[in-house]
Design a protein around this motif. Structure first.
Motif, PDB file in Angstrom:
ATOM      1  N   LYS A  23       0.838  -1.186   0.000  1.00  0.00           N
ATOM      2  CA  LYS A  23       0.000   0.000   0.000  1.00  0.00           C
ATOM      3  C   LYS A  23       0.876   1.240   0.000  1.00  0.00           C
ATOM      4  N   LEU A  24       0.558   2.181  -0.864  1.00  0.00           N
ATOM      5  CA  LEU A  24       1.230   3.467  -0.857  1.00  0.00           C
ATOM      6  C   LEU A  24       0.549   4.305   0.213  1.00  0.00           C
ATOM      7  N   GLU A  25       1.283   4.707   1.236  1.00  0.00           N
ATOM      8  CA  GLU A  25       0.676   5.372   2.380  1.00  0.00           C
ATOM      9  C   GLU A  25       1.033   6.843   2.504  1.00  0.00           C
ATOM     10  N   VAL A  26       2.264   7.237   2.144  1.00  0.00           N
ATOM     11  CA  VAL A  26       2.698   8.616   2.335  1.00  0.00           C
ATOM     12  C   VAL A  26       3.545   9.062   1.157  1.00  0.00           C
ATOM     13  N   ILE A  27       3.307  10.294   0.724  1.00  0.00           N
ATOM     14  CA  ILE A  27       4.127  10.922  -0.305  1.00  0.00           C
ATOM     15  C   ILE A  27       4.742  12.171   0.313  1.00  0.00           C
ATOM     16  N   THR A  28       6.060  12.332   0.170  1.00  0.00           N
ATOM     17  CA  THR A  28       6.752  13.499   0.695  1.00  0.00           C
ATOM     18  C   THR A  28       6.739  14.598  -0.357  1.00  0.00           C
ATOM     19  N   ILE A  29       6.300  15.790   0.049  1.00  0.00           N
ATOM     20  CA  ILE A  29       6.275  16.941  -0.841  1.00  0.00           C
ATOM     21  C   ILE A  29       7.292  17.953  -0.322  1.00  0.00           C
ATOM     22  N   PRO A  30       8.302  18.291  -1.133  1.00  0.00           N
ATOM     23  CA  PRO A  30       9.303  19.262  -0.677  1.00  0.00           C
ATOM     24  C   PRO A  30       8.734  20.684  -0.722  1.00  0.00           C
ATOM     25  N   VAL A  31       8.795  21.389   0.409  1.00  0.00           N
ATOM     26  CA  VAL A  31       8.282  22.758   0.490  1.00  0.00           C
ATOM     27  C   VAL A  31       9.347  23.668   1.104  1.00  0.00           C
ATOM     28  N   SER A  32       9.245  24.961   0.809  1.00  0.00           N
ATOM     29  CA  SER A  32      10.185  25.927   1.380  1.00  0.00           C
ATOM     30  C   SER A  32       9.627  26.582   2.640  1.00  0.00           C
ATOM     31  N   ASP A  33       8.308  26.638   2.772  1.00  0.00           N
ATOM     32  CA  ASP A  33       7.674  27.298   3.909  1.00  0.00           C
ATOM     33  C   ASP A  33       6.638  26.338   4.505  1.00  0.00           C
ATOM     34  N   VAL A  34       6.998  25.697   5.591  1.00  0.00           N
ATOM     35  CA  VAL A  34       6.150  24.661   6.194  1.00  0.00           C
ATOM     36  C   VAL A  34       4.818  25.242   6.658  1.00  0.00           C
ATOM     37  N   ASP A  35       4.839  26.400   7.303  1.00  0.00           N
ATOM     38  CA  ASP A  35       3.594  26.986   7.804  1.00  0.00           C
ATOM     39  C   ASP A  35       2.659  27.387   6.666  1.00  0.00           C
ATOM     40  N   ARG A  36       3.211  27.911   5.594  1.00  0.00           N
ATOM     41  CA  ARG A  36       2.384  28.269   4.432  1.00  0.00           C
ATOM     42  C   ARG A  36       1.771  27.030   3.795  1.00  0.00           C
ATOM     43  N   ALA A  37       2.562  25.952   3.668  1.00  0.00           N
ATOM     44  CA  ALA A  37       2.044  24.692   3.121  1.00  0.00           C
ATOM     45  C   ALA A  37       0.963  24.117   4.031  1.00  0.00           C
ATOM     46  N   LYS A  38       1.167  24.209   5.346  1.00  0.00           N
ATOM     47  CA  LYS A  38       0.169  23.714   6.297  1.00  0.00           C
ATOM     48  C   LYS A  38      -1.140  24.477   6.132  1.00  0.00           C
ATOM     49  N   GLU A  39      -1.063  25.781   5.986  1.00  0.00           N
ATOM     50  CA  GLU A  39      -2.263  26.596   5.781  1.00  0.00           C
ATOM     51  C   GLU A  39      -2.967  26.215   4.477  1.00  0.00           C
ATOM     52  N   PHE A  40      -2.183  25.972   3.406  1.00  0.00           N
ATOM     53  CA  PHE A  40      -2.750  25.609   2.110  1.00  0.00           C
ATOM     54  C   PHE A  40      -3.509  24.281   2.186  1.00  0.00           C
ATOM     55  N   TYR A  41      -2.862  23.228   2.686  1.00  0.00           N
ATOM     56  CA  TYR A  41      -3.508  21.917   2.725  1.00  0.00           C
ATOM     57  C   TYR A  41      -4.671  21.884   3.716  1.00  0.00           C
ATOM     58  N   GLY A  42      -4.563  22.622   4.818  1.00  0.00           N
ATOM     59  CA  GLY A  42      -5.686  22.753   5.729  1.00  0.00           C
ATOM     60  C   GLY A  42      -6.853  23.458   5.055  1.00  0.00           C
ATOM     61  N   GLY A  43      -6.541  24.459   4.221  1.00  0.00           N
ATOM     62  CA  GLY A  43      -7.571  25.183   3.483  1.00  0.00           C
ATOM     63  C   GLY A  43      -8.281  24.330   2.444  1.00  0.00           C
ATOM     64  N   LEU A  44      -7.637  23.247   2.019  1.00  0.00           N
ATOM     65  CA  LEU A  44      -8.275  22.312   1.089  1.00  0.00           C
ATOM     66  C   LEU A  44      -9.315  21.445   1.785  1.00  0.00           C
ATOM     67  N   GLY A  45      -9.302  21.478   3.124  1.00  0.00           N
ATOM     68  CA  GLY A  45     -10.227  20.634   3.884  1.00  0.00           C
ATOM     69  C   GLY A  45      -9.655  19.266   4.202  1.00  0.00           C
ATOM     70  N   TRP A  46      -8.335  19.110   4.028  1.00  0.00           N
ATOM     71  CA  TRP A  46      -7.700  17.835   4.329  1.00  0.00           C
ATOM     72  C   TRP A  46      -7.501  17.693   5.830  1.00  0.00           C
ATOM     73  N   ARG A  47      -7.519  16.455   6.315  1.00  0.00           N
ATOM     74  CA  ARG A  47      -7.356  16.163   7.741  1.00  0.00           C
ATOM     75  C   ARG A  47      -5.892  16.303   8.151  1.00  0.00           C
ATOM     76  N   LEU A  48      -5.652  17.080   9.195  1.00  0.00           N
ATOM     77  CA  LEU A  48      -4.309  17.208   9.757  1.00  0.00           C
ATOM     78  C   LEU A  48      -4.055  15.997  10.651  1.00  0.00           C
ATOM     79  N   ASP A  49      -3.075  15.179  10.288  1.00  0.00           N
ATOM     80  CA  ASP A  49      -2.754  13.968  11.034  1.00  0.00           C
ATOM     81  C   ASP A  49      -1.633  14.177  12.038  1.00  0.00           C
ATOM     82  N   ALA A  50      -0.681  15.034  11.689  1.00  0.00           N
ATOM     83  CA  ALA A  50       0.481  15.205  12.565  1.00  0.00           C
ATOM     84  C   ALA A  50       1.130  16.556  12.311  1.00  0.00           C
ATOM     85  N   ASP A  51       1.690  17.104  13.345  1.00  0.00           N
ATOM     86  CA  ASP A  51       2.535  18.291  13.264  1.00  0.00           C
ATOM     87  C   ASP A  51       3.436  18.225  14.485  1.00  0.00           C
ATOM     88  N   PHE A  52       4.652  17.738  14.285  1.00  0.00           N
ATOM     89  CA  PHE A  52       5.549  17.618  15.421  1.00  0.00           C
ATOM     90  C   PHE A  52       6.953  18.064  15.045  1.00  0.00           C
TER      91      PHE A  52
END
Length: 126
Positions: A23-52
């Protein structure tokens, strides 16, 4: 010239290596701004699973509704150049409804277009 998509076997019933589910479970996406990416994916309505975080390292993981595969990104997670991920496809059951939902969430989305492979729409990148 024409293009026809075909599938030789159903992935859930095809012969397996050994008898091990894969099973393909996780894909890593390289980003330059973690907080901006977090805001973007959260804005899509995706479930936040982890932030540590641990020291300078940080991992954030989101899962799209109905998906068994998540995306994660962070600091010191990959050496791949930020913004270099290409050809990742999010498959939806109703492209117009998905587009309407994203627009309703304030995401700028290009119009839907049709190609030999089907109908597609792409969001403007964060």
């Amino acid at each position: 010239m024409s293009t026809t998509a075909s599938r030789s076997q159903d992935a859930t019933t095809a012969a397996r290596v050994g008898k091990v589910d894969m099973k393909l479970e996780v894909i890593t996406i390289p980003v330059s701004d973690v907080d901006r990416a977090k805001e973007f994916y959260g804005g899509l309505g995706w479930r936040l699973d982890a932030d540590f975080s641990k020291g300078d390292d940080r991992v954030v993981q989101f899962t799209p509704p109905g998906s068994q595969c998540s995306v994660h990104f962070g600091r010191n997670l990959t050496s791949v150049t930020p913004g270099s991920a290409q050809s990742l496809w999010l498959i939806v059951s109703d492209i117009q409804a998905a587009r309407d939902e994203l627009v309703g969430r304030g995401i700028e989305v290009r119009r839907c277009s049709t190609s030999p492979a089907g109908t597609a729409s792409t969001p403007r990148h964060a």
